[in-house]
Each structure stands twice: as structure tokens, then as C-alpha cells.
Design a protein around this motif. Sequence first.
Motif, PDB file in Angstrom:
ATOM      1  N   THR A 107       0.823  -1.207   0.000  1.00 52.72           N
ATOM      2  CA  THR A 107       0.000   0.000   0.000  1.00 52.72           C
ATOM      3  C   THR A 107       0.856   1.256   0.000  1.00 52.72           C
ATOM      4  OG1 THR A 107      -1.795  -1.159   1.141  1.00 52.72           O
ATOM      5  CG2 THR A 107      -1.797   1.249   1.248  1.00 52.72           C
ATOM      6  N   ASN A 111       0.869   4.024  -3.271  1.00 48.43           N
ATOM      7  CA  ASN A 111       0.490   5.431  -3.163  1.00 48.43           C
ATOM      8  C   ASN A 111       1.649   6.385  -3.428  1.00 48.43           C
ATOM      9  OD1 ASN A 111      -2.401   5.429  -2.470  1.00 48.43           O
ATOM     10  ND2 ASN A 111      -1.733   4.242  -0.701  1.00 48.43           N
ATOM     11  N   ASN A 141      -4.992   6.238  -2.161  1.00 47.90           N
ATOM     12  CA  ASN A 141      -5.289   6.992  -0.941  1.00 47.90           C
ATOM     13  C   ASN A 141      -4.778   8.412  -1.151  1.00 47.90           C
ATOM     14  OD1 ASN A 141      -4.993   8.231   1.681  1.00 47.90           O
ATOM     15  ND2 ASN A 141      -5.284   6.205   2.582  1.00 47.90           N
ATOM     16  N   ASP A 143      -4.938  11.000   0.696  1.00 45.84           N
ATOM     17  CA  ASP A 143      -4.229  11.559   1.845  1.00 45.84           C
ATOM     18  C   ASP A 143      -2.749  11.191   1.778  1.00 45.84           C
ATOM     19  OD1 ASP A 143      -6.203  12.971   3.441  1.00 45.84           O
ATOM     20  OD2 ASP A 143      -7.148  11.022   3.728  1.00 45.84           O
ATOM     21  N   GLN A 144      -2.460   9.917   1.524  1.00 44.23           N
ATOM     22  CA  GLN A 144      -1.062   9.485   1.435  1.00 44.23           C
ATOM     23  C   GLN A 144      -0.367  10.090   0.221  1.00 44.23           C
ATOM     24  OE1 GLN A 144      -0.394   5.252   1.934  1.00 44.23           O
ATOM     25  NE2 GLN A 144      -2.086   5.062   3.392  1.00 44.23           N
TER      26      GLN A 144
END
Length: 244
Positions: A107, A111, A141, A143-144
Motif C-alpha cells: 500500500t 500510493n 489513498n 491523503d497518502q
Amino acid sequence: MAPEDSSIDAATPLAAILFDLDDTLWPIAPVIARAEHRLFDWIQAHAAPVAERYSIEALRARRSKLMQDHPPLRADLVALRHLCLSEAFAACGVELTKVDEAMTVFTSARNQVTCFAEVSDCLPRLSQRIRIGSLTNGAANLDQIGLAGHFEVNIAAHQLGAVKPDPAIFLHACDALRLRPEQVAYVGDDLRLDVEGAQKAGLTGLWMNRTGRPIPAELAHIRPDHSLQSLHDLLDWLDGRSPP
């Protein structure tokens, strides 16, 4: 871009724009390839029996088979990958507690995207002019990635159990914006999933066609409301819709 493909009345009120993410704001193939290699490096170091039994290609094939056997997983690619790793780890006698660690590695790498050249300049300009949101089948994501601040709403397929081109996911995004579909445009690179899906839900369908490729013969029935090669073109399109 030439305006001849625009079939929407410029007087139609537009209150928001929704964006696809993968291959619309950044190229996704190199991101996934890099993330899978980083994951495999981690597996070799921390779950060696899995790496000895499965290659990256074999794990991809296993995910494809799981998706065929479990269609709901099409709407949750994170759950799909987690299940694939869980089954592979179990088959190799590796403790399942390591699956979450493996997912964290993937993950994080997934990102780490490189946006198309104009995105960092145009997104802030767009968000100052009109409400914007994101709607994706993927697992990015924001935000990331560092782009969340530009978007008012962020909708992902795994939240709803539905995937584009299902009209339900487009209508949910409109509801989140508290707008009617005819007040919203959708920008995406995929003619069937993004353009046709949006149009069938009542939104304006904008095709992000960065390479200027022609519409394939098998998709000739799809008529984008406008075609773009960059977010600069989107800003120009908005200028053309603005009252004098």
C-alpha cells in the motif's frame, strides 16, 4: 482541443467535477509494477517459502482467478490482494500475521505516484473555480498521495460494493456533493467505465485522452461530451462554458 466533440449546451449549469484517478491524474502501470516488486522483495526477506513457490506473475494469476470466483471482490482490490496473500501464505505454512505487514509494504508503494506534468499546477486552479471530487474503482489513498486537500469528496468502489460503470456509484458521488447528476461532470480515461458510465447516470462525460487516440471501432457508439488531453484543456473547457 477542438470544440466540435462538445455536445452539451454551454448554458447548462455545472456545479462540480468528479475525477477518475488512475491513468487520469497519473499513470498507474508503473506504480503497480513497482509496488508488486517491492512487495515481492519483502516476501523474499520475510516469507521466503511463499517467494519460492509463487512468482509475481503467479500471484497475479491467482488474484485473477479469485476475482472470477468471487465477483464482489472486483469492488475491493485491497480485500482481493489480502485474500490472495492470505491463501498463498497459508499454503506455504507462513504465519498469517505477516499478511498485514505485507499489505502495508504494498500500500505504501502503491500510493507513491508521479502525477502527469500539469496536475500539480491545474488541480489548485480547478479547485478554486469549481467544486471537485474523486470517484475511483481503484485503491489510491489521496491523503497518502498528498492531493486530498483539493477534493471535497473522495468516493472509492470498496466503500459501496459497486464499480464503474454501474450508475449507482456515480449517483452516490452526486449525492455526496448534494447535487443532481446534470450539475456534475466526470473526467476519466476509460470510454466505457468513465464516459459511458457517467453519461448513463446523467452526468456530463469528459474523456481524458492524453495521446489523442481515436475512439476504437467497438466503442464507436460512445460519444464523449468533450475530449481533453490535459487538465489545461479542462480549464479551457470551463472558460468556454462561463458566461461572458
